[in-house]
Design an enzyme around this catalytic site. Structure first.
Site, PDB file in Angstrom:
ATOM      1  N   TYR A 145       0.862  -1.185   0.000  1.00 52.82           N
ATOM      2  CA  TYR A 145       0.000   0.000   0.000  1.00 52.82           C
ATOM      3  C   TYR A 145       0.895   1.229   0.000  1.00 52.82           C
ATOM      4  O   TYR A 145       1.834   1.307   0.794  1.00 52.82           O
ATOM      5  CB  TYR A 145      -0.892  -0.007   1.243  1.00 52.82           C
ATOM      6  N   ASP A 240       9.392   2.511  -0.752  1.00 45.89           N
ATOM      7  CA  ASP A 240       8.378   3.183   0.057  1.00 45.89           C
ATOM      8  C   ASP A 240       8.708   2.882   1.525  1.00 45.89           C
ATOM      9  O   ASP A 240       8.367   1.818   2.046  1.00 45.89           O
ATOM     10  CB  ASP A 240       6.976   2.696  -0.309  1.00 45.89           C
ATOM     11  N   LYS A 268       5.055   9.104   8.657  1.00 45.09           N
ATOM     12  CA  LYS A 268       4.988   8.551  10.011  1.00 45.09           C
ATOM     13  C   LYS A 268       6.097   9.056  10.933  1.00 45.09           C
ATOM     14  O   LYS A 268       6.044  10.191  11.407  1.00 45.09           O
ATOM     15  CB  LYS A 268       4.940   7.017   9.933  1.00 45.09           C
TER      16      LYS A 268
HETATM   17  P1  KE4 Z   1      -0.514   8.216   4.582  1.00 48.67           P
HETATM   18  O1  KE4 Z   1      -1.036   8.943   3.358  1.00 48.67           O
HETATM   19  O2  KE4 Z   1      -1.598   7.415   5.284  1.00 48.67           O
HETATM   20  O3  KE4 Z   1       0.264   9.117   5.530  1.00 48.67           O
HETATM   21  O4  KE4 Z   1       0.583   7.150   4.078  1.00 48.67           O
HETATM   22  C1  KE4 Z   1       0.216   6.198   3.110  1.00 48.67           C
HETATM   23  C2  KE4 Z   1       1.175   5.023   3.204  1.00 48.67           C
HETATM   24  C3  KE4 Z   1       2.168   4.889   2.257  1.00 48.67           C
HETATM   25  N1  KE4 Z   1       3.060   3.875   2.310  1.00 48.67           N
HETATM   26  C4  KE4 Z   1       3.004   2.953   3.309  1.00 48.67           C
HETATM   27  C5  KE4 Z   1       4.005   1.840   3.329  1.00 48.67           C
HETATM   28  C6  KE4 Z   1       2.003   3.048   4.307  1.00 48.67           C
HETATM   29  O5  KE4 Z   1       1.950   2.107   5.284  1.00 48.67           O
HETATM   30  C7  KE4 Z   1       1.069   4.096   4.265  1.00 48.67           C
HETATM   31  C8  KE4 Z   1      -0.050   4.233   5.274  1.00 48.67           C
HETATM   32  N2  KE4 Z   1      -0.146   3.174   6.224  1.00 48.67           N
HETATM   33  C9  KE4 Z   1      -1.457   2.921   6.784  1.00 48.67           C
HETATM   34  C10 KE4 Z   1      -1.313   1.715   7.717  1.00 48.67           C
HETATM   35  N3  KE4 Z   1      -1.388   0.508   6.993  1.00 48.67           N
HETATM   36  C11 KE4 Z   1      -2.008   4.123   7.485  1.00 48.67           C
HETATM   37  C12 KE4 Z   1      -3.230   3.839   8.313  1.00 48.67           C
HETATM   38  C13 KE4 Z   1      -4.476   4.360   7.656  1.00 48.67           C
HETATM   39  O6  KE4 Z   1      -4.641   4.181   6.429  1.00 48.67           O
HETATM   40  O7  KE4 Z   1      -5.285   4.933   8.409  1.00 48.67           O
END
Ligand code: KE4
Length: 430
Positions: A145, A240, A268
């Site tokens: 993701y 990523d 994060k």
């Molecule tokens: P954000 O746009 O949510 O800050 O980041 C997206 C993203 C990109 N790449 C990786 C590897 C990620 O894990 C994420 C976001 N992670 C999720 C948890 N699986 C955030 C939690 C959520 O979607 O509320």
């Protein structure tokens, strides 16, 4: 006994004004059922919900809280910064200092651009790769993701896969055609895509350690193989590191695994809990980004002084105290060994994957090495386990497709409590 009266009231009320009552789908507990817990405060490894229940937290806001919630140096620094305005929309010294620090910590990152989320970081990195190579297509991996930008919602992992809509409505066929997908840890699949799309692939984007199908480790021959394929075919390798960056090591997965990426995305930890993402790489690539080069990318609140204060304070502490990573790894090994013991005696089929301070339990009898094997654990056992742990004061991610994150504020007493809660939960599931 835990009761969720106020959480239930707030959930019902929130659903009137917010889709699903939450501002991010995974928080709605759709994958595990029941009422999402609404929180009021947190400190260190303990979160307190609106009904006054305490939990040992293994989400850590999905990664940022690597030193625990309300980490005093971050709070104190923000309190000072916030008196000098919350945003300028103009350059500040702190943005230069955090960029310099990131460049000193992360291999192959000569330059970095701040954005406001991991999604923004990943979508920008793809645009830069396309602009740099003058190619349109990119390869991602099923179960990985990279945020909710249109071109990633193609068999995405994390919330999207839990949500059961791998190809989200609203993503056009025109967008989807440029996103190629391969199976994680399947090098031959990547080779076939490159052969079938000669000179058309701008990038391969990957979670170097996957966290969005649960914690899934890369086969090192696979990772080295895609690195070589990228070098041979003029494809940019994008790590990523939104989850792994500054978590696995000061230099993230690049340092921890010893693989060089061409572009790296962050989120994060880099923001210490404030909305921050970033992307960076070698100077020759990053200098095509506006205003130096033609690839446009912008953001009103990018480099926000409060967010930079939180991120800089955290990154500086991590950089100055590398022993933190050994301590985190020791705690994770201790937890894994404790969980292994109780799970092995439970009679339930299980696997545990862990690396650094990331760990996941899978209720399955197959090794979890990609999305398809991870999906065999998406069964009724995890929701039962989740709720049994929750009512024993252990807060795990509400989906079997998520990694747990340890913070260095966790004590061995809290780890023991977690292991005991696991034993009691498994007994209650029989
Ligand atoms: P954000 O746009 O949510 O800050 O980041 C997206 C993203 C990109 N790449 C990786 C590897 C990620 O894990 C994420 C976001 N992670 C999720 C948890 N699986 C955030 C939690 C959520 O979607 O509320």
């Amino acid at each position: 006994m835990y009761q969720y009266k106020r959480s239930s009231e707030l959930f019902d009320a929130s659903k009137k004004y917010i889709p699903g009552g939450v501002n991010s789908p995974v928080r709605a507990f759709n994958s595990v059922g029941g009422t999402p817990v609404f929180f009021e405060k947190a400190s260190g490894s303990v979160m307190t919900d609106v009904d006054g229940n305490d939990y040992i937290d293994y989400i850590g806001s999905w990664g940022p809280m690597i030193l625990g919630h309300a980490h005093r140096p971050i709070i104190d620094a923000i309190k000072i910064a916030v008196d000098h305005s919350t945003s300028f929309g103009a350059p500040t010294e702190l943005e230069y200092k955090i960029a310099e620090l990131i460049s000193s910590m992360a291999p192959n990152v000569d330059m970095v651009r701040m954005v406001n989320s991991g999604t923004e970081a990943c979508m920008s990195a793809i645009r830069v790769a396309r602009g740099y190579t003058k190619r349109d297509k990119f390869i991602k991996f099923v179960g990985c993701y990279h945020g909710h930008s249109d071109s990633f919602l193609i068999k995405a992992g994390s919330g999207a896969s839990t949500f059961g809509e791998p190809n989200s409505p609203g993503v056009t066929a025109g967008t989807a055609k440029d996103t190629l997908t391969a199976e994680y840890n399947d090098l031959d699949g990547v080779k076939r895509l490159i052969e079938d799309n000669p000179n058309e692939i701008a990038a391969i984007i990957i979670e170097p350690v996957a966290g969005n199908m649960g914690c899934v480790l890369p086969n090192m021959d696979f990772l080295k193989g895609i690195r070589q394929l990228c070098t041979d075919h003029g494809i940019l390798l994008i790590f990523d590191e939104v989850m792994t960056g500054f978590r696995l090591a000061p230099g993230g997965a690049q340092e921890f695994l010893g693989i060089d990426a061409d572009l790296v995305t962050y989120g994060k930890v880099i923001g210490g809990g404030m909305p921050v993402g970033a992307y960076g790489g070698r100077r020759e690539i990053m200098e095509i980004v506006s205003p130096v080069g033609p690839v446009y990318q912008a953001g009103t609140l990018s480099g926000n002084p409060i967010a930079m204060t939180a991120g800089y304070t955290l990154l500086r502490e991590l950089n100055d105290n590398p022993n933190i990573y050994q301590e985190l790894s020791k705690k994770t090994v201790y937890l894994k060994e404790g969980l292994e013991k109780v799970l092995s005696e439970s009679g339930f089929s299980y696997r545990i994957n862990s690396i650094g301070s990331m760990i996941s339990i899978f209720f399955t009898d197959v090794d979890v090495v990609d999305f398809n094997s991870a999906a065999t654990a998406n069964n009724d056992k995890f929701p039962q386990f989740f709720h049994e742990m929750l009512k024993r004061g252990i807060y795990l991610p509400p989906s079997s497709f998520e990694s747990y994150f340890l913070s260095n504020s966790l004590t061995y007493e809290q780890l023991d409590k977690t292991i005991n809660a696991c034993r009691e939960s498994l007994d209650a599931m029989k």
